[in-house]
Design an enzyme around this catalytic site. Structure first.
Site, PDB file in Angstrom:
ATOM      1  N   HIS A  51       0.934  -1.217  -0.017  1.00  0.00           N
ATOM      2  CA  HIS A  51      -0.045  -0.014   0.007  1.00  0.00           C
ATOM      3  C   HIS A  51       0.655   1.394  -0.011  1.00  0.00           C
ATOM      4  O   HIS A  51       2.192   1.088   0.204  1.00  0.00           O
ATOM      5  CB  HIS A  51      -0.955  -0.073   1.448  1.00  0.00           C
ATOM      6  CG  HIS A  51      -1.932  -1.146   1.231  1.00  0.00           C
ATOM      7  ND1 HIS A  51      -3.126  -0.831   1.953  1.00  0.00           N
ATOM      8  CD2 HIS A  51      -2.528  -1.796   0.146  1.00  0.00           C
ATOM      9  CE1 HIS A  51      -4.013  -1.798   1.666  1.00  0.00           C
ATOM     10  NE2 HIS A  51      -3.372  -2.481   0.887  1.00  0.00           N
ATOM     11  N   SER A  78      -7.630   7.649   3.596  1.00  0.00           N
ATOM     12  CA  SER A  78      -7.581   7.140   4.953  1.00  0.00           C
ATOM     13  C   SER A  78      -6.692   5.973   5.131  1.00  0.00           C
ATOM     14  O   SER A  78      -7.278   4.743   4.417  1.00  0.00           O
ATOM     15  CB  SER A  78      -9.018   7.060   5.598  1.00  0.00           C
ATOM     16  OG  SER A  78      -9.148   6.538   6.849  1.00  0.00           O
ATOM     17  N   CYS A  83      -1.823  -0.343   7.320  1.00  0.00           N
ATOM     18  CA  CYS A  83      -0.938   0.800   7.479  1.00  0.00           C
ATOM     19  C   CYS A  83      -1.292   1.423   8.752  1.00  0.00           C
ATOM     20  O   CYS A  83      -0.219   2.167   9.277  1.00  0.00           O
ATOM     21  CB  CYS A  83      -1.322   1.569   6.170  1.00  0.00           C
ATOM     22  SG  CYS A  83      -0.963   0.951   4.702  1.00  0.00           S
TER      23      CYS A  83
END
Length: 146
Positions: A51, A78, A83
């Site tokens: 990501h 977001s 993450c």
């Protein structure tokens, strides 16, 4: 007034889209200076974990605990559970998000753990994600684990 760090994250998102990937970008800022940049590379690298925030942290390289505690991470979207976990692990105190209309990660959990979140509600970040989700819903659903 435009935030140059958020604009850099949006540029990373556009780079990811140009590479055929998902348009999410991130930058890590230490003491006002960008020290890491990244974008979602799951498609490009065939990776289950790249990501934007993970790619950004990887590209920033190793930091000390004290350095992470002075960082701000910017993400055009977001942060997801994975993450957010990295943000908590390294005790990054502040997250600036481009938008959370198209996806909202565990923001409340981050807040309860002491992380400051600021949503810029950036129109370009929203447009990138809305356009991508409309044209690639199956890839988007794969990215968020649905």
């Amino acid at each position: 007034m435009k935030d140059p760090h958020l604009e850099a994250a949006i540029a990373e998102a556009r780079l990811g889209l140009d590479e055929g990937g998902i348009p999410i970008g991130s930058v890590l800022v230490l003491d006002g200076k960008i020290i890491g940049r990244g974008h979602n590379r799951r498609v490009q690298k065939g990776s289950p974990i790249l990501h934007a925030e993970m790619d950004c942290l990887e590209n920033a390289g190793r930091l000390t605990a004290k350095q992470y505690e002075r960082c701000v991470i910017y993400s055009t979207l977001s942060p997801c559970d994975m993450c957010s976990g990295a943000i908590l692990l390294y005790k990054i105190p502040t997250v600036i998000i481009g938008e959370n209309d198209t996806f909202q990660g565990p923001e409340q959990h981050l807040r309860t753990r002491g992380v400051e979140l600021r949503n810029a509600n950036h129109p370009a970040a929203k447009k990138l994600m809305r356009d991508f989700i409309a044209s690639h819903p199956e890839l988007w659903n794969e990215d968020i684990g649905e």
